[in-house]
Design a protein around this motif. Structure first.
Motif, PDB file in Angstrom:
ATOM      1  N   LEU A  95       3.688  -3.204  -8.419  1.00 60.02           N
ATOM      2  CA  LEU A  95       4.104  -2.410  -9.636  1.00 60.02           C
ATOM      3  C   LEU A  95       3.571  -0.956  -9.755  1.00 60.02           C
ATOM      4  CD1 LEU A  95       4.650  -5.585 -11.898  1.00 60.02           C
ATOM      5  CD2 LEU A  95       6.494  -4.014 -10.748  1.00 60.02           C
ATOM      6  N   ASP A  96       2.658  -0.528  -8.852  1.00 63.46           N
ATOM      7  CA  ASP A  96       2.012   0.787  -8.946  1.00 63.46           C
ATOM      8  C   ASP A  96       3.034   1.855  -8.780  1.00 63.46           C
ATOM      9  OD1 ASP A  96       0.134   2.881  -9.009  1.00 63.46           O
ATOM     10  OD2 ASP A  96      -1.349   1.836  -7.820  1.00 63.46           O
ATOM     11  N   VAL A 119       9.014  -7.358   2.110  1.00 63.70           N
ATOM     12  CA  VAL A 119       9.534  -6.662   3.426  1.00 63.70           C
ATOM     13  C   VAL A 119       8.674  -5.647   4.045  1.00 63.70           C
ATOM     14  CG1 VAL A 119      10.872  -4.931   2.492  1.00 63.70           C
ATOM     15  CG2 VAL A 119      11.633  -6.017   4.397  1.00 63.70           C
ATOM     16  N   ALA A 120       7.793  -4.959   3.391  1.00 62.85           N
ATOM     17  CA  ALA A 120       7.063  -3.497   3.828  1.00 62.85           C
ATOM     18  C   ALA A 120       5.983  -4.309   4.986  1.00 62.85           C
ATOM     19  CB  ALA A 120       6.317  -2.858   2.792  1.00 62.85           C
ATOM     20  N   ARG A 121       5.550  -5.493   4.982  1.00 66.16           N
ATOM     21  CA  ARG A 121       4.727  -5.925   6.060  1.00 66.16           C
ATOM     22  C   ARG A 121       5.452  -6.713   7.203  1.00 66.16           C
ATOM     23  NH1 ARG A 121       0.692  -6.856   2.258  1.00 66.16           N
ATOM     24  NH2 ARG A 121       2.126  -7.610   0.486  1.00 66.16           N
ATOM     25  N   GLN A 123       2.028   3.368  -3.000  1.00 59.35           N
ATOM     26  CA  GLN A 123       3.000   3.292  -2.092  1.00 59.35           C
ATOM     27  C   GLN A 123       3.724   1.844  -2.339  1.00 59.35           C
ATOM     28  OE1 GLN A 123       1.167   3.914   1.892  1.00 59.35           O
ATOM     29  NE2 GLN A 123       1.239   5.987   1.524  1.00 59.35           N
ATOM     30  N   SER A 124       4.741   1.867  -3.159  1.00 59.07           N
ATOM     31  CA  SER A 124       5.314   0.663  -3.799  1.00 59.07           C
ATOM     32  C   SER A 124       6.804   0.793  -3.796  1.00 59.07           C
ATOM     33  CB  SER A 124       4.687   0.285  -5.151  1.00 59.07           C
ATOM     34  OG  SER A 124       4.656   1.159  -5.901  1.00 59.07           O
TER      35      SER A 124
END
Length: 581
Positions: A455-456, A439-441, A460-461
Motif C-alpha cells: 500500500l505504499d 502478480v508482480a513476482r 513500486q506498488s
C-alpha cells in the motif's frame, strides 16, 4: 509502432548483413540503454567480429554506414555506441505512436485465430478460498487477460472436483449432523455456512470410536461408488453441497475479480463414459501394472507410479483429469493450467500419460506457483480456520481507506470527494494492492505479503502505478479538451522526459507480445513500474496546462496516450485504473 519498426529494422539489417557477406541468422535485437534516443539496439557486431577480423566497434561502424535508413518508414538513422547499433526513430514514428495509443484497445494484438483454455483456481469445494491459494486466481486471471490482449481467443475455466472422497465425506457430514451440533458461521455466506459440516465431519472421523468411523466410512464409500456408477441420486446429494459451497467461493473470487466462463464438473467425464474409456486404454499400455490391489502406470523418468483405478473399481482425480484434458485438446488449440507447487508431480504424471496415449503435449502448459504467506502478526487468525481470501480483501480495503483518508486531509470537508468516492477508491486501491503485490513476482518464488509495501503510494506498488492514471485523468479533466493526436506536431515533444515517456508508450504492444509468449504477467507488472517512473518524470519536468499552445496540445496528446496505455496495462493485471485518488 514499436512492432512495425522492429520488423523493418530486422529486415533491413538482415539485408545489410547479406550484402556485406555476413550470415544473418542472429540479429541480436535488444532494448538499448535508457540514456540514448534509440528504441532498438543490435549486438550483432559481437558475433561477426571473428569472421570480420575486426573489433566489434569497427564492425558496428561498417554496418551503420551500410544500413539504409531511408528504406524504413520509422527509422531516422542508425548510430553506434561502441559495438552496438542503435536505431533512432523519426517523427513519423512519434506521431504514429500517439495516434495508435489514442485508441481504447491500444496494446491489443491482431487475432491469432487460436483458441486457448486457461484453467485456474479449481480449489476443492470444501470451504472458503484460503489466502495461501490466493495466488492461483490472481495469476490465472492475469494470464487469461494477457493472452486475450495478445490476440488469442480465451476461455476461463474452473475445474470442479465434485467426485472425490473429500466431497463424499462432506456430503455425508452435511446429512449426518444437525445445525445445533455446529458453531455459528463466521460470515453470512454459503461457503462459511456449510464448511462447518465439513470440519465437524473431519473431527468426527479423527476422534469417534472405531465402530462409528467404520460405519461412516462405509457410507462415504457408498456415495463414491454411486458417483462412479452414474447414479443420479448420488450426484444430486453431492451437488446439494458442492454447488452451494461453490456459489460462496465464486462470490469471493468475484471480489478480485476473477470471473469464469465455465465451471467444468468432474462428474461430467464420469457420466459421459470418457473416464471409463481412458481406464480401458490405460490398461492396454505396456506401462500398465496391477500392484497392491490397484491399476497403476510405471511411467518413464517419474519416481512414483500413477494409480488410475482402485481395487474397488473407483477412479482417481488424475484419471478423471486425463479425460478432462483429452476434452480440452479436442475443444481448444492450447490448454494452460495454473497449479500450486504441490501439484507438480501430478502434472508430470498427467503429461507423461497423455504422451503415452498419443497426444501432442506441446499444446499443454502448466504454470506452478508457490504459496502466499502473511508476516507474523500481519492479521489476526480465528482459531482453527486460518486466513481466508475474504479476510485478506477486507483488511486490504480497510487499510487502503485509512491511507486514502490520511492523504486527503481536508479534501472531504471541501466536498471534493464524497464518502462514496472514498469507498470506491479504497476498494480499487486495496484490492489492486493485493493483486499487484502477488502478480508482480515470478510464480515460483514464495511470497510474504506485507501491507506496508503493498500500500505504499510512493514505491513500486499498485497505488504508485494507479496514481499515473489518476494524474493523467486529472490533467485531461482540467484541460477540458482532447487534441487530435494525428494533428499535433511531435517535434514539440523534444525533452528527454517527453521522449522517454513516448518510448515507454510505444513499446507496450511488444511487452504484451513477450509476456504472452512466456505466460509471464509479472513482466507487465514490471513494465507498469517503469512506465510510472517515466510518467512521473514527465509530470515533474513538463508543465502541460500552462505550456505554449503548440506544446500544450502535443503534451495533452501524450497524456491521453499515457492514460490509455497504463489503463490497459492495469487491465491485463486485473487492477482498476482510478479516475481520482
Amino acid at each position: 509502432m514499436f512492432l512495425a519498426m522492429r520488423a523493418e529494422v530486422k529486415t533491413e539489417l538482415a539485408g545489410t548483413l547479406e550484402e556485406l557477406g555476413y550470415p544473418a541468422d542472429d540479429l541480436g535485437i535488444e532494448r538499448p540503454p535508457d540514456d540514448i534516443d534509440a528504441v532498438l539496439a543490435s549486438s550483432v557486431a559481437f558475433r561477426l567480429a571473428e569472421a570480420a577480423g575486426a573489433p566489434p566497434p569497427v564492425v558496428a561502424d561498417e554496418l551503420a554506414d551500410a544500413f539504409d535508413a531511408d528504406s524504413c518508414e520509422y527509422v531516422d538513422r542508425v548510430e553506434t555506441r561502441g559495438p552496438y547499433l542503435n536505431a533512432v526513430p523519426n517523427e513519423r514514428y512519434a506521431g504514429a505512436t500517439l495516434v495508435a495509443a489514442d485508441q481504447p484497445g491500444y496494446g491489443q494484438l491482431d487475432s491469432r485465430e487460436t483458441s486457448v483454455v486457461v484453467e485456474h483456481t479449481s480449489a476443492n469445494p470444501t470451504g472458503p478460498v484460503h489466502v495461501g491459494r490466493a495466488r492461483n486466481p490472481i495469476i490465472g486471471d492475469a494470464i487469461a487477460s494477457l493472452l486475450e490482449y495478445a490476440g488469442y481467443d480465451v476461455e476461463r475455466h474452473y475445474y470442479v472436483n465434485n467426485a472425490g472422497r473429500q466431497v463424499a465425506m462432506f456430503t455425508w457430514a452435511y446429512e449426518r449432523f444437525d445445525e445445533s451440533d455446529l458453531p455459528e458461521p463466521e460470515r453470512d455466506k454459503p461457503d462459511y455456512d456449510l464448511v462447518r459440516y465439513y470440519r465437524k465431519g473431519s473431527t468426527f472421523l479423527d476422534e469417534a470410536p472405531e465402530a462409528e468411523t467404520e460405519e461412516a466410512e462405509a457410507e462415504i464409500q457408498a456415495i463414491m461408488q454411486g458417483l462412479e456408477a452414474g447414479d443420479e441420486a448420488s450426484r444430486e446429494r453431492v451437488s446439494a453441497v458442492v454447488e452451494t459451497v461453490l456459489s460462496g467461493m465464486a462470490e469471493s473470487l468475484n471480489r478480485l475479480p476473477a470471473p469464469f466462463d465455465e465451471f467444468v464438473r468432474e462428474t461430467r467425464f464420469m457420466r459421459d463414459g470418457s473416464t471409463d474409456d481412458v481406464v480401458a486404454r490405460l490398461k492396454k499400455l505396456d506401462h500398465a501394472v496391477y500392484e497392491d490391489g490397484a491399476w497403476q502406470l510405471d511411467l518413464p523418468d517419474i519416481e512414483k507410479n500413477l494409480v488410475f483405478l482402485r481395487e474397488d473399481g473407483t477412479s482417481l482425480y488424475t484419471t478423471r483429469d486425463l479425460a478432462h484434458h483429452e476434452w480440452k485438446l479436442d475443444s481448444f488449440d492450447r490448454a494452460v493450467t495454473v497449479l500450486g507447487e504441490d501439484h507438480e508431480l501430478q502434472a508430470r504424471q498427467l503429461q507423461s500419460t497423455l504422451e503415452l496415449l498419443g497426444h501432442d503435449t506441446d499444446r499443454i502448459d502448466a504454470i506452478h506457483f508457490s504459496w502466499v504467506n502473511l508476516p507474523e502478526g500481519g492479521m489476526s487468525t480465528r482459531e482453527g480456520t486460518g486466513i481466508d481470501l475474504d479476510d485478506l480483501l477486507d483488511e486490504a480495503v480497510r487499510r487502503a481507506r485509512r491511507e486514502v483518508e490520511d492523504r486527503l486531509e481536508g479534501r472531504i470537508r471541501d466536498d471534493s470527494l464524497t464518502e462514496a468516492d472514498i469507498d470506491r477508491i479504497a476498494r480499487q486501491v486495496g484490492i489492486g494492492a493485493v493483486r499487484y503485490d502477488i502478480v508482480a513476482r515470478q510464480p515460483t518464488k514464495a511470497i510474504t505479503f506485507e501491507w506496508e509495501r503493498a500500500l505504499d503510494f510512493e514505491a513500486q506498488s499498485a497505488p504508485y502505478v494507479q496514481y499515473v492514471h489518476a494524474r493523467a485523468s486529472s490533467i485531461l479533466s482540467e484541460a477540458g479538451e482532447t487534441p487530435d493526436a494525428g494533428a499535433v506536431d511531435t517535434a514539440n515533444l523534444d525533452t528527454a522526459a517527453e521522449r522517454d515517456l513516448l518510448r515507454e508508450i510505444a513499446r507496450f504492444p511488444a511487452v504484451v507480445e513477450a509476456a504472452a509468449e512466456g505466460l509471464e504477467p509479472h513482466v507487465i507488472a514490471t513494465y507498469t513500474r517503469e512506465f510510472a517512473e517515466a510518467f512521473n518524470a514527465f509530470y515533474r519536468e513538463c508543465p502541460v496546462l500552462d505550456a505554449p499552445d503548440g506544446i500544450r496540445r502535443a503534451r495533452l496528446a501524450l497524456v491521453v496516450a499515457a492514460q490509455t496505455t497504463i489503463a490497459n496495462a492495469l487491465d491485463i493485471l486485473g487492477i482498476a485504473a482510478p479516475e481520482s485518488m
